[in-house]
Write an enzyme that holds these catalytic residues in place. Structure first.
Site, PDB file in Angstrom:
ATOM      1  CB  SER A   1      -0.903   0.030   1.233  1.00 40.52           C
ATOM      2  OG  SER A   1      -1.664  -1.149   1.319  1.00 40.52           O
TER       3      SER A   1
HETATM    4  N1  SAH Z   1      -0.784  -5.105   4.107  1.00 38.46           N
HETATM    5  C1  SAH Z   1      -0.103  -5.406   2.869  1.00 38.46           C
HETATM    6  C2  SAH Z   1      -1.012  -5.139   1.690  1.00 38.46           C
HETATM    7  C3  SAH Z   1      -0.997  -6.312   0.770  1.00 38.46           C
HETATM    8  S1  SAH Z   1      -2.185  -6.324  -0.505  1.00 38.46           S
HETATM    9  C4  SAH Z   1       1.213  -4.651   2.788  1.00 38.46           C
HETATM   10  O1  SAH Z   1       1.482  -3.805   3.646  1.00 38.46           O
HETATM   11  O2  SAH Z   1       2.010  -4.946   1.906  1.00 38.46           O
HETATM   12  C5  SAH Z   1      -3.422  -7.387   0.187  1.00 38.46           C
HETATM   13  C6  SAH Z   1      -3.014  -8.781   0.546  1.00 38.46           C
HETATM   14  O3  SAH Z   1      -4.177  -9.486   0.966  1.00 38.46           O
HETATM   15  C7  SAH Z   1      -2.434  -9.591  -0.610  1.00 38.46           C
HETATM   16  O4  SAH Z   1      -1.178 -10.076  -0.239  1.00 38.46           O
HETATM   17  C8  SAH Z   1      -3.417 -10.736  -0.788  1.00 38.46           C
HETATM   18  O5  SAH Z   1      -2.825 -11.957  -1.161  1.00 38.46           O
HETATM   19  C9  SAH Z   1      -4.031 -10.826   0.598  1.00 38.46           C
HETATM   20  N2  SAH Z   1      -5.323 -11.489   0.625  1.00 38.46           N
HETATM   21  C10 SAH Z   1      -6.357 -11.394  -0.243  1.00 38.46           C
HETATM   22  N3  SAH Z   1      -7.383 -12.173   0.143  1.00 38.46           N
HETATM   23  C11 SAH Z   1      -6.995 -12.775   1.290  1.00 38.46           C
HETATM   24  C12 SAH Z   1      -7.610 -13.711   2.170  1.00 38.46           C
HETATM   25  N4  SAH Z   1      -8.840 -14.199   1.965  1.00 38.46           N
HETATM   26  N5  SAH Z   1      -6.919 -14.114   3.246  1.00 38.46           N
HETATM   27  C13 SAH Z   1      -5.660 -13.661   3.491  1.00 38.46           C
HETATM   28  N6  SAH Z   1      -5.029 -12.786   2.691  1.00 38.46           N
HETATM   29  C14 SAH Z   1      -5.685 -12.343   1.603  1.00 38.46           C
END
Ligand code: SAH
Length: 226
Positions: free
Chosen positions: A59
Site C-alpha cells: 500500500s
Molecule cells: N498489508 C499489505 C497489503 C498487501 S495487498 C502490505 O502492507 O504490503 C493485500 C493482501 O491481501 C495480498 O497479499 C493478498 O494476497 C491478501 N489477501 C487477499 N485475500 C486474502 C484472504 N482471503 N486471506 C488472506 N489474505 C488475503
C-alpha cells in the site's frame, strides 16, 4: 531532483493531515526498502503503492499511516491484520501494540514477510497461512482488526472476533469491472449494544479472495522471480 528520503515522506504525510506522532514515528522507523522488491528500491520512500509478488501490492504509505491513525492502536492491544502482503503494514503496527496477528493466503508472500520480520527483530508479529475471511478465531477476541484487502461487505464473522469497544477498519466496495473497484475505507466500532459504522476516505485495495491460493499451479512464478 525529487527528494525521496524518509524525511520528505514524513513531511508529506504531515501536510496531508497525519498528526499522530506515534504513527509518524512508526513509519519513520520502518525501513520500507526492506518490504519492496529489487526493481522498486529507488521508490521505497515515495508515497506510492508498488507491485509485489503474486500480483499483489504494497500500500501507499499515506494509506498505511491513515489506517494506522484511524485504528487508534494502544500499547496493550492485540491487533489482527488480514492480508499480510509484503508485511509492511504489520511492521508499522508492531511498535504500537502488544501483538500483531497477520494472515495471508499466498504462502510465498507470507514466507518472505516472515523473513523480513525476523531480520528486523519484530518479535511481536505472529503469522498464519490462511483465509483472512475467516479471521483467526483461536486468538479472538481482538482489540483492533484491519482488513488489508477489499470486501463487498464486512463479514459478520470478523465483527464477532472484535472485543466490545473494539475498532475494525476495512476497504469496502464492489468491483466496477474486473480491474476497477469503487471502495471506501469503513470504520466499525463495536459497542455493547451493536455496531457503529462510519465511511472514511475512498481507497483502492486489491480484493480479498476466499480460500488459500493454489501455489502448486505456480501461476505467479514469474512474479516471484522479479
Ligand atoms: N498489508 C499489505 C497489503 C498487501 S495487498 C502490505 O502492507 O504490503 C493485500 C493482501 O491481501 C495480498 O497479499 C493478498 O494476497 C491478501 N489477501 C487477499 N485475500 C486474502 C484472504 N482471503 N486471506 C488472506 N489474505 C488475503
Amino acid at each position: 531532483m525529487t527528494d525521496h528520503s524518509p524525511i520528505a515522506l514524513l513531511m508529506e504525510l504531515r501536510r496531508n493531515g497525519i498528526a499522530d506522532q506515534r504513527v509518524l514515528s512508526a513509519i519513520e522507523r520502518t525501513p520500507r526498502e526492506v518490504f519492496v522488491d529489487e526493481p522498486f528500491q529507488h521508490s521505497a520512500w515515495e508515497n506510492i503503492a508498488l507491485p509485489i509478488a503474486c500480483g499483489q501490492t504494497i500500500s501507499q504509505p499515506y494509506i498505511v499511516a491513515y489506517v494506522t491513525e484511524q485504528l487508534d492502536v494502544q500499547p496493550k492491544h492485540r491487533v489482527l491484520e488480514l492480508g499480510t502482503g509484503s508485511g509492511y503494514q504489520a511492521a508499522v503496527l508492531s511498535p504500537l501494540c502488544r501483538m500483531v496477528y497477520t494472515v495471508e493466503r499466498h504462502k510465498p508472500l507470507l514466507k518472505q514477510a516472515e523473513t523480513r520480520f525476523k531480520a528486523l527483530k519484530l518479535e511481536n508479529i505472529v503469522t498464519r497461512h490462511g483465509d483472512g475471511l475467516k479471521g483467526w478465531p483461536e486468538q479472538a477476541p481482538f482489540d483492533r482488526i484491519l482488513l488489508s484487502a477489499a470486501v463487498p461487505q464486512v463479514p459478520p464473522i470478523l465483527i464477532e472476533q472484535l472485543k466490545p469497544g473494539g475498532i475494525l477498519i476495512a476497504p469496502v466496495g464492489e468491483p466496477i469491472s474486473s480491474e476497477r473497484f469503487s471502495q471506501r475505507l469503513t470504520k466499525i466500532i463495536r459497542s455493547e449494544d451493536g455496531i457503529v459504522q462510519n465511511a472514511l476516505i475512498p481507497v483502492l485495495y486489491v480484493p480479498m479472495v476466499a480460500g488459500l491460493a493454489q501455489e502448486a499451479q505456480r501461476p505467479d512464478e514469474k512474479d516471484l522471480k522479479r
